[in-house]
Design an enzyme around this catalytic site. Structure first.
Site, PDB file in Angstrom:
ATOM      1  N   GLU A   1      -0.733  -8.626   5.520  1.00  0.00           N
ATOM      2  CA  GLU A   1      -0.420  -8.242   6.290  1.00  0.00           C
ATOM      3  C   GLU A   1      -1.628  -8.893   7.923  1.00  0.00           C
ATOM      4  OE1 GLU A   1       0.354  -5.547   5.036  1.00  0.00           O
ATOM      5  OE2 GLU A   1      -0.598  -4.066   6.216  1.00  0.00           O
ATOM      6  N   HIS A  18      -3.227  -5.166   1.817  1.00  0.00           N
ATOM      7  CA  HIS A  18      -2.545  -5.180   2.833  1.00  0.00           C
ATOM      8  C   HIS A  18      -2.347  -6.964   4.132  1.00  0.00           C
ATOM      9  CE1 HIS A  18      -1.815  -1.407   4.367  1.00  0.00           C
ATOM     10  NE2 HIS A  18      -3.200  -1.571   3.526  1.00  0.00           N
ATOM     11  N   CYS A  46       0.970  -1.039   0.162  1.00  0.00           N
ATOM     12  CA  CYS A  46       0.130  -0.231  -0.288  1.00  0.00           C
ATOM     13  C   CYS A  46       1.041   1.342   0.057  1.00  0.00           C
ATOM     14  CB  CYS A  46      -1.016  -0.196   0.993  1.00  0.00           C
ATOM     15  SG  CYS A  46      -2.704   1.199   0.975  1.00  0.00           S
TER      16      CYS A  46
END
Ligand code: GLN
Length: 203
Positions: free
Chosen positions: A176, A174, A77
């Site tokens: 994560e 994302h 991002c």
């Protein structure tokens, strides 16, 4: 094998958790000298303008560029924006990847969304071909890939949301923030490759 996460701003601790979950050593990186023993570096999501300003203030811009010419870097991002060569705005960019990005391409925070993507590169050892659940938060689009950069993932309408250029990786979304570690494993394999040669490894 050790992967650093640039910890100037943004969701670096989530990346640290994902890296540790796949059994790889992880470290928060804030100063140039901390890059020296890394095999790869993740630049997290956050605000790309802020990350750029802080990187400039900590004299990290050139060391990060030098690192990226030799080793693996993955930007998620805001990190993807920071890796790009053009974001249509005056801000500090590493310019390591031949990608042009459009910031906040999907609108405001309330326009954040999640979608299942088909990402062939993640499914090489996986006969089931499981879709990848991607989380977009005020995300950029990768407007186009140029020269050596290649498309890794796109939305169903064809807009590009992940790209790779050798050992460099950019995702608009994302990984994560999910429990699916396939992207972190994919990046770890790129980092492993980049430090395989004796000319780069000084041990
Ligand atoms: N909108 C942010 C930017 O342009 C990126 C948002 C994110 O990293 N989730 O820098």
């Amino acid at each position: 094998m050790k992967i650093g996460v640039l910890a100037l701003q943004g969701d670096f601790s989530e990346h640290i958790n994902s890296i540790r979950r796949i059994g790889v050593e992880a470290a928060e990186i804030r100063l140039p000298h901390q890059l020296s023993d890394l095999d790869g570096l993740i630049i997290p999501g956050g605000e790309s303008t802020t990350i750029g300003k802080l990187a400039n203030a900590y004299d990290l811009l050139e060391p990060l560029r030098a690192f990226g010419r030799q080793k693996a870097i993955w930007g998620t991002c805001a990190g993807a924006i920071f890796l790009s060569k053009d974001a249509h705005r005056p801000q500090h960019l590493l310019g390591l990847m031949d990608i042009v990005v459009e910031r906040n391409a999907f609108g405001r925070q309330v326009d954040s969304f999640e979608i299942d993507l088909d990402i062939p590169a993640l499914c090489q050892d996986d006969e089931q071909h499981l879709p990848y659940h991607a989380v977009f938060i005020r995300a950029p689009l990768i407007e186009r890939v140029e020269q050596d950069a290649q498309v890794l993932a796109a939305l169903p309408d064809g807009r590009i949301v992940a790209a790779q250029q050798g050992r460099l990786l950019a995702t608009s979304f994302h990984p994560e923030l999910t429990q699916d570690d396939r992207f972190h494993r994919y990046f770890a394999s790129l980092a492993r490759e980049s430090t395989g040669g004796p000319e780069l490894r000084q041990e």
